[in-house]
Design an enzyme around this catalytic site. Structure first.
Site, PDB file in Angstrom:
ATOM      1  N   GLY A 124     -49.154  44.648  14.089  1.00  0.00           N
ATOM      2  CA  GLY A 124     -49.272  43.193  14.159  1.00  0.00           C
ATOM      3  C   GLY A 124     -49.553  42.552  12.817  1.00  0.00           C
ATOM      4  N   LEU A 125     -48.490  42.327  12.043  1.00  0.00           N
ATOM      5  CA  LEU A 125     -48.651  41.682  10.734  1.00  0.00           C
ATOM      6  C   LEU A 125     -48.048  40.270  10.758  1.00  0.00           C
ATOM      7  CD1 LEU A 125     -49.477  41.987   7.698  1.00  0.00           C
ATOM      8  CD2 LEU A 125     -47.186  42.880   7.274  1.00  0.00           C
ATOM      9  N   SER A 132     -42.517  36.741   5.196  1.00  0.00           N
ATOM     10  CA  SER A 132     -42.521  37.406   3.891  1.00  0.00           C
ATOM     11  C   SER A 132     -43.866  37.254   3.184  1.00  0.00           C
ATOM     12  CB  SER A 132     -41.419  36.819   2.993  1.00  0.00           C
ATOM     13  OG  SER A 132     -40.150  37.110   3.531  1.00  0.00           O
ATOM     14  N   ARG A 267      -5.654  56.387  17.940  1.00  0.00           N
ATOM     15  CA  ARG A 267      -4.891  55.191  18.319  1.00  0.00           C
ATOM     16  C   ARG A 267      -3.609  55.103  17.487  1.00  0.00           C
ATOM     17  NH1 ARG A 267      -4.409  50.364  21.471  1.00  0.00           N
ATOM     18  NH2 ARG A 267      -3.949  48.594  20.102  1.00  0.00           N
ATOM     19  N   GLY A 338     -10.096  46.940  15.768  1.00  0.00           N
ATOM     20  CA  GLY A 338      -9.348  45.772  16.253  1.00  0.00           C
ATOM     21  C   GLY A 338     -10.068  45.156  17.445  1.00  0.00           C
ATOM     22  N   GLU A 362     -39.347  44.406   8.006  1.00  0.00           N
ATOM     23  CA  GLU A 362     -40.030  45.281   7.043  1.00  0.00           C
ATOM     24  C   GLU A 362     -39.683  44.889   5.595  1.00  0.00           C
ATOM     25  OE1 GLU A 362     -40.996  49.221   7.936  1.00  0.00           O
ATOM     26  OE2 GLU A 362     -40.733  48.977  10.100  1.00  0.00           O
ATOM     27  N   THR A 364     -37.406  41.462   3.802  1.00  0.00           N
ATOM     28  CA  THR A 364     -35.995  41.056   3.707  1.00  0.00           C
ATOM     29  C   THR A 364     -35.340  41.675   2.461  1.00  0.00           C
ATOM     30  OG1 THR A 364     -36.589  39.144   2.369  1.00  0.00           O
ATOM     31  CG2 THR A 364     -36.500  38.796   4.762  1.00  0.00           C
TER      32      THR A 364
HETATM   33  N1  COS Z   1     -49.403  49.632  -1.705  1.00  0.00           N
HETATM   34  C1  COS Z   1     -50.727  49.455  -1.892  1.00  0.00           C
HETATM   35  N2  COS Z   1     -51.277  48.306  -2.345  1.00  0.00           N
HETATM   36  C2  COS Z   1     -50.446  47.297  -2.622  1.00  0.00           C
HETATM   37  C3  COS Z   1     -49.050  47.399  -2.457  1.00  0.00           C
HETATM   38  C4  COS Z   1     -48.539  48.627  -1.999  1.00  0.00           C
HETATM   39  N3  COS Z   1     -47.220  48.801  -1.822  1.00  0.00           N
HETATM   40  N4  COS Z   1     -48.471  46.233  -2.792  1.00  0.00           N
HETATM   41  C5  COS Z   1     -49.462  45.420  -3.184  1.00  0.00           C
HETATM   42  N5  COS Z   1     -50.644  46.063  -3.066  1.00  0.00           N
HETATM   43  C6  COS Z   1     -51.981  45.543  -3.427  1.00  0.00           C
HETATM   44  C7  COS Z   1     -51.958  45.121  -4.884  1.00  0.00           C
HETATM   45  O1  COS Z   1     -52.317  46.213  -5.690  1.00  0.00           O
HETATM   46  C8  COS Z   1     -53.009  44.031  -4.916  1.00  0.00           C
HETATM   47  O2  COS Z   1     -54.293  44.631  -4.977  1.00  0.00           O
HETATM   48  P1  COS Z   1     -55.476  43.967  -5.838  1.00  0.00           P
HETATM   49  O3  COS Z   1     -55.824  42.712  -5.096  1.00  0.00           O
HETATM   50  O4  COS Z   1     -56.556  44.978  -5.800  1.00  0.00           O
HETATM   51  O5  COS Z   1     -54.920  43.692  -7.189  1.00  0.00           O
HETATM   52  C9  COS Z   1     -52.868  43.366  -3.550  1.00  0.00           C
HETATM   53  O6  COS Z   1     -52.236  44.343  -2.694  1.00  0.00           O
HETATM   54  C10 COS Z   1     -52.019  42.129  -3.609  1.00  0.00           C
HETATM   55  O7  COS Z   1     -50.768  42.520  -4.109  1.00  0.00           O
HETATM   56  P2  COS Z   1     -49.649  41.498  -4.583  1.00  0.00           P
HETATM   57  O8  COS Z   1     -50.216  40.585  -5.620  1.00  0.00           O
HETATM   58  O9  COS Z   1     -48.431  42.250  -4.873  1.00  0.00           O
HETATM   59  O10 COS Z   1     -49.459  40.619  -3.298  1.00  0.00           O
HETATM   60  P3  COS Z   1     -48.397  39.597  -3.063  1.00  0.00           P
HETATM   61  O11 COS Z   1     -48.967  38.544  -2.209  1.00  0.00           O
HETATM   62  O12 COS Z   1     -47.769  39.171  -4.368  1.00  0.00           O
HETATM   63  O13 COS Z   1     -47.298  40.417  -2.235  1.00  0.00           O
HETATM   64  C11 COS Z   1     -45.163  40.694  -1.288  1.00  0.00           C
HETATM   65  C12 COS Z   1     -46.107  39.843  -2.071  1.00  0.00           C
HETATM   66  C13 COS Z   1     -43.924  39.857  -1.138  1.00  0.00           C
HETATM   67  C14 COS Z   1     -44.870  41.967  -2.027  1.00  0.00           C
HETATM   68  C15 COS Z   1     -45.720  41.107   0.078  1.00  0.00           C
HETATM   69  O14 COS Z   1     -46.305  39.993   0.708  1.00  0.00           O
HETATM   70  C16 COS Z   1     -44.630  41.675   0.951  1.00  0.00           C
HETATM   71  O15 COS Z   1     -44.243  42.836   0.827  1.00  0.00           O
HETATM   72  N6  COS Z   1     -44.112  40.872   1.874  1.00  0.00           N
HETATM   73  C17 COS Z   1     -43.173  41.326   2.842  1.00  0.00           C
HETATM   74  C18 COS Z   1     -43.909  41.571   4.097  1.00  0.00           C
HETATM   75  C19 COS Z   1     -43.078  42.286   5.081  1.00  0.00           C
HETATM   76  O16 COS Z   1     -42.435  43.281   4.791  1.00  0.00           O
HETATM   77  N7  COS Z   1     -43.100  41.797   6.299  1.00  0.00           N
HETATM   78  C20 COS Z   1     -42.442  42.425   7.362  1.00  0.00           C
HETATM   79  C21 COS Z   1     -43.497  42.821   8.333  1.00  0.00           C
HETATM   80  S1  COS Z   1     -43.109  44.152   9.337  1.00  0.00           S
HETATM   81  S2  COS Z   1     -41.600  43.547  10.371  1.00  0.00           S
END
Ligand code: COS
Length: 383
Positions: A124-125, A132, A267, A338, A362, A364
């Protein structure tokens, strides 16, 4: 293309394919039409080890490496992506998060049952206002004595109405990613409601739900990892999840190749098989090339993960390429068929409908590009 599968990996691939050709392929169109797979197939899949892969035996799993896991996801994607999603969310996003971030009690309480599919999990995210931009989610958890009380809404949750446990990300602190914590919430908790979302373009056999949490009370022991660690848990789960989605997409491309070759060689038009026309071979060659390229990217990411090396960017590349390739391949498979490609008597149209979500969930394709761009340049372009 086999590269260098070990004997064990080859045996697992063959067993998985034989099982799915018998238990899933003949039913997938009916499951898709009625918008529900037959859940009786789930324990049978668990017996073969689909749910226990990469979960160590000491926690009730079957062990194995991520390359084998990718092979399993590929075979599931080739057979029916609805089944692939059930496994990669329950045992992948949820099970592996518990394995890596859970304490001994949480591991003992959940892992053997997730690995045997006695229970299913959901992740649940995503929320109505947050896709995003996961770091800005709004579901809240407030401390009340020894408990946490959760309020909020989650959207497009795979397994949502089937799950016994939900891994819920909620805000326990201030704004942004650092204010988020993760909770293991039993779905029969008071105040927890899951409503199924019908009418999806693809993955119609899979339960997708909206979750409503209204004053859901869980004990402090339900928190997974540390307070404020939720975003990192979500992101590192998604790094591995993206390998699973990408591997499922390789299965779609592979399936498109096989059904296109079968149709084009059987075919006849203008007095010869379709496969004898250069423009049909052009389409088949494109699908074949995409299958090989996507598989190599997936196996590279899985292999890095197995060797304990950084694999996040490789997973993003695999997910980006394989999901776009799956859409391309399914579209071409319909073209090869087709008019027959447009009806669900043939699998091409289902491959396209199922493939379409892969460039969305997961992360885009655009998010994967920004992650790859950030890794290459060292500059984040999200805000
Ligand atoms: N693994 C572990 N830690 C991570 C990480 C990863 N892959 N990516 C980021 N972090 C940590 C960072 O290190 C940072 O830690 P600190 O606060 O200690 O510095 C913290 O998380 C925040 O990271 P970041 O600044 O990269 O966060 P953002 O808000 O910029 O992240 C993205 C943006 C777009 C990368 C993120 O929100 C994302 O991946 N979004 C897509 C979400 C998604 O896939 N949704 C689908 C859901 S499932 S259907």
């Amino acid at each position: 293309m086999d590269l260098s599968l070990s004997e064990e990996q080859r045996a697992f691939k063959d067993a998985a394919r034989a099982f799915l050709d018998k238990e899933a392929v003949p039913h997938r169109s009916a499951w898709d039409r009625r918008e529900a797979v037959d859940l009786d197939v789930v324990p049978k899949m668990a017996e073969l080890g689909f749910f226990g892969l990469t979960i160590p035996e000491e926690h009730g799993g079957v062990g194995g490496d991520y390359v084998t896991y990718a092979i399993a996801m590929e075979e599931l994607g080739r057979a029916d992506s609805a089944l692939r999603g059930i496994v990669s969310v329950s045992s992948g996003l949820v099970g592996k998060s518990i394995l890596h971030f859970g304490d001994d009690e949480q591991r003992a309480a959940y892992l053997p049952r997730l690995a045997s599919a006695e229970i299913l999990g959901c992740f649940g995210l995503t929320e109505p206002g947050v896709g995003s931009d996961a770091g800005n989610l709004t579901t809240r958890a407030r401390r009340d004595g020894d408990d946490w009380v959760l309020d909020g809404q989650k959207l497009y949750i795979t397994n949502g109405t089937w799950a016994d446990v939900a891994l819920v990300f909620a805000r326990t602190g201030g704004d942004g990613p650092r204010g988020i914590s993760a909770f293991l919430v039993p779905t029969d908790a008071e105040g927890f409601e899951a409503r199924e979302i019908k009418g999806k373009l693809g993955l119609r056999g899979q339960a997708t739900a909206e979750l409503f949490l209204t004053g859901v009370r869980v004990p402090a022991s339900a928190m997974l990892g540390e307070e404020g660690q939720g975003f990192k848990i979500a992101m590192s789960s998604l790094d591995k999840g993206r390998i699973a989605v990408a591997a499922g997409c390789v299965g779609i491309v592979q399936g498109c190749l096989e059904v296109s070759v079968a149709y084009a060689t059987s075919r006849t038009q203008f007095g010869r098989p379709l496969a004898g026309f250069q423009l049909v071979q052009d389409m088949i060659a494109d699908i074949s090339l995409d299958a090989d390229a996507a598989r190599l990217l997936v196996w590279r990411a899985a292999d890095l993960c197995d060797r304990g090396e950084p694999f996040g960017t490789a997973a993003s590349k695999a997910k980006l390429f394989a999901s776009e390739a799956a859409v391309r391949a399914a579209n071409l498979a319909i073209q090869v068929h087709g008019g027959a490609g447009y009806v669900d008597e043939y699998p091409a149209e289902k491959y396209l409908r199922d493939a379409r979500v892969m460039t969305l969930y997961e992360g885009t394709s655009q998010i994967q590009k920004l992650l790859i761009g950030r890794a290459e340049t060292g500059i984040g372009a999200f805000v």
